[in-house]
Design a protein around this motif. Structure first.
Motif, mmCIF file in Angstrom:
data_model
loop_
_atom_site.group_PDB
_atom_site.id
_atom_site.type_symbol
_atom_site.label_atom_id
_atom_site.label_comp_id
_atom_site.label_asym_id
_atom_site.label_seq_id
_atom_site.Cartn_x
_atom_site.Cartn_y
_atom_site.Cartn_z
ATOM 1 N N PRO A 54 0.773 -1.036 -0.097
ATOM 2 C CA PRO A 54 -0.057 -0.122 -0.090
ATOM 3 C C PRO A 54 0.825 1.257 -0.176
ATOM 4 N N SER A 55 0.218 2.448 -0.333
ATOM 5 C CA SER A 55 1.074 3.669 -0.567
ATOM 6 C C SER A 55 0.308 4.626 0.558
ATOM 7 N N ASN A 56 -1.098 4.597 0.717
ATOM 8 C CA ASN A 56 -1.851 5.509 1.470
ATOM 9 C C ASN A 56 -1.511 5.278 2.854
ATOM 10 N N ALA A 57 -1.852 6.381 3.676
ATOM 11 C CA ALA A 57 -1.837 6.382 5.212
ATOM 12 C C ALA A 57 -2.807 5.437 5.671
ATOM 13 N N GLY A 58 -2.629 4.612 6.517
ATOM 14 C CA GLY A 58 -3.554 3.704 7.231
ATOM 15 C C GLY A 58 -2.858 2.568 7.810
ATOM 16 N N THR A 59 -3.703 1.541 8.299
ATOM 17 C CA THR A 59 -3.450 0.402 9.143
ATOM 18 C C THR A 59 -3.469 -0.911 8.395
ATOM 19 N N TYR A 60 -2.589 -1.721 8.194
ATOM 20 C CA TYR A 60 -2.798 -2.710 7.176
ATOM 21 C C TYR A 60 -2.342 -3.943 7.844
ATOM 22 N N PRO A 61 -3.367 -5.138 8.121
ATOM 23 C CA PRO A 61 -2.707 -6.371 8.463
ATOM 24 C C PRO A 61 -1.573 -6.939 7.317
ATOM 25 N N VAL A 62 -0.599 -7.643 7.927
ATOM 26 C CA VAL A 62 0.600 -8.226 6.911
ATOM 27 C C VAL A 62 0.709 -9.520 7.371
ATOM 28 N N VAL A 63 0.702 -10.502 6.193
ATOM 29 C CA VAL A 63 0.958 -11.791 6.624
ATOM 30 C C VAL A 63 2.116 -12.152 5.618
ATOM 31 N N ALA A 64 3.249 -12.758 6.119
ATOM 32 C CA ALA A 64 4.336 -13.109 5.667
ATOM 33 C C ALA A 64 4.376 -14.839 5.566
ATOM 34 N N THR A 65 4.401 -15.246 4.217
ATOM 35 C CA THR A 65 4.531 -16.690 4.116
ATOM 36 C C THR A 65 5.803 -17.229 3.596
ATOM 37 N N ILE A 66 6.495 -18.243 4.125
ATOM 38 C CA ILE A 66 7.624 -18.810 3.529
ATOM 39 C C ILE A 66 7.406 -19.620 2.296
ATOM 40 N N ILE A 67 7.791 -19.304 1.048
ATOM 41 C CA ILE A 67 7.591 -20.084 -0.208
ATOM 42 C C ILE A 67 9.057 -20.803 -0.416
ATOM 43 N N ASN A 68 9.299 -22.229 0.070
ATOM 44 C CA ASN A 68 10.368 -22.865 -0.037
ATOM 45 C C ASN A 68 9.934 -24.368 -0.135
ATOM 46 N N ALA A 69 10.801 -25.183 -0.821
ATOM 47 C CA ALA A 69 10.547 -26.338 -1.060
ATOM 48 C C ALA A 69 10.764 -27.297 0.310
ATOM 49 N N ASN A 70 11.691 -26.855 0.993
ATOM 50 C CA ASN A 70 11.996 -27.423 2.117
ATOM 51 C C ASN A 70 11.748 -26.944 3.400
ATOM 52 N N TYR A 71 11.148 -25.591 3.410
ATOM 53 C CA TYR A 71 10.869 -24.992 4.794
ATOM 54 C C TYR A 71 9.467 -24.257 4.940
ATOM 55 N N GLN A 72 8.798 -24.116 5.781
ATOM 56 C CA GLN A 72 7.508 -23.713 5.919
ATOM 57 C C GLN A 72 7.566 -22.980 7.167
ATOM 58 N N GLY A 73 6.622 -21.690 7.223
ATOM 59 C CA GLY A 73 6.512 -20.991 8.327
ATOM 60 C C GLY A 73 5.713 -19.538 7.825
ATOM 61 N N SER A 74 5.197 -18.999 8.949
ATOM 62 C CA SER A 74 4.691 -17.505 8.583
ATOM 63 C C SER A 74 4.590 -16.739 9.639
ATOM 64 N N ALA A 75 4.246 -15.602 9.521
ATOM 65 C CA ALA A 75 4.089 -14.472 10.639
ATOM 66 C C ALA A 75 3.055 -13.610 10.020
ATOM 67 N N SER A 76 2.513 -12.880 10.939
ATOM 68 C CA SER A 76 1.714 -11.674 11.091
ATOM 69 C C SER A 76 1.860 -10.459 11.861
ATOM 70 N N ASP A 77 1.461 -9.419 11.450
ATOM 71 C CA ASP A 77 1.579 -8.341 12.134
ATOM 72 C C ASP A 77 0.914 -7.095 11.432
ATOM 73 N N THR A 78 1.180 -5.658 11.873
ATOM 74 C CA THR A 78 0.426 -4.698 11.202
ATOM 75 C C THR A 78 1.488 -3.784 10.773
ATOM 76 N N LEU A 79 1.185 -3.163 9.518
ATOM 77 C CA LEU A 79 1.832 -1.887 8.954
ATOM 78 C C LEU A 79 1.032 -0.745 9.114
ATOM 79 N N VAL A 80 1.850 0.145 9.792
ATOM 80 C CA VAL A 80 1.188 1.657 9.883
ATOM 81 C C VAL A 80 1.974 2.411 9.221
ATOM 82 N N ILE A 81 1.029 2.945 8.123
ATOM 83 C CA ILE A 81 1.658 4.121 7.439
ATOM 84 C C ILE A 81 1.300 5.400 7.967
#
Length: 220
Positions: A54-81
């Motif tokens: 996103p570009s605009n000011a605001g609060t955005y839920p962020v989800v990060a997901t690993i993309i890999n043949a051998n590993y898995q994992g994810s994390a979530s947080d909030t981006l505040v612009i």
């Protein structure tokens, strides 16, 4: 005999840590960072469900997901612009009463931002002579800022004509006639500095001063 089966090697767990979650609007897309353990793994990011940062000011839920043949994992947080700071410059703060509402001007940098202006706390621009506290506040999704000042509406100049300045003693108090333009304004009159009209024959210095919220003027 022989036996067959499937060897299942499950993905290993990896860690993701999100960063750069507090940024300020500047018109460009804001991307969260994602650090993995083990390091360097590919990560897919979504912002409020979208893969576009996103570009605009605001609060955005962020989800990060690993993309890999051998590993898995994810994390979530909030981006505040956060909103970017803009400046407001007030103008037209000295005006003269003419019966119409008087507004201050408000210029913004960057230019053209919407501004909410109040006068002594009211959004209605004042008409009457006086001093009004002006607060101008930027009203924009991506910018914030404000400015304060005073709007001074000066009294308008009215003219006055004195008449009946030659009268004859008859035992009663003698007052001149006073005509104002605009007509009908209240006037304070003194005679040699006294507010009481004179009775006796003599010469008296007359000073007439308009007493009105929106007009000023005098004659002698």
């Amino acid at each position: 005999g022989s036996m067959s089966g499937d060897l299942v090697i499950g993905k290993a767990a990896a860690q993701v840590v999100l960063g750069d979650l507090s940024q300020t609007y500047n018109g460009s897309a804001k991307v969260a960072s994602a650090t993995t353990t083990p390091e360097g793994l590919n990560v897919g990011l979504t912002y409020d469900g979208s893969s576009t940062a996103p570009s605009n000011a605001g609060t955005y839920p962020v989800v990060a997901t690993i993309i890999n043949a051998n590993y898995q994992g994810s994390a979530s947080d909030t981006l505040v612009i956060g909103k970017a700071m803009a400046t407001v410059t007030l103008g037209d703060l000295s005006q003269t009463y003419d019966g119409s509402a008087k507004s201050a001007s408000a210029a913004t940098t960057p230019e053209g931002l919407a501004v909410d202006v109040t006068y002594n706390g009211s959004s209605t621009a004042p008409t009457g002579a006086g001093t009004y506290a002006v607060v101008a506040t930027i009203n924009d999704p991506n910018y914030e800022g404000s400015a304060n000042g005073d709007l001074v509406i000066g009294k308008a100049l009215a003219s006055m004509t004195l008449g009946d300045l030659s009268q004859t003693y008859d035992g009663g108090a003698k007052t001149p006639s006073v005509t104002t333009t605009p007509e009908g304004l209240a006037v304070d009159v003194t005679y040699d500095g006294n507010t009481e009209a004179p009775v006796n024959a003599g010469i008296y210095a007359v000073a007439a001063t308009i007493n009105d919220a929106n007009y000023e003027g005098s004659a002698s």
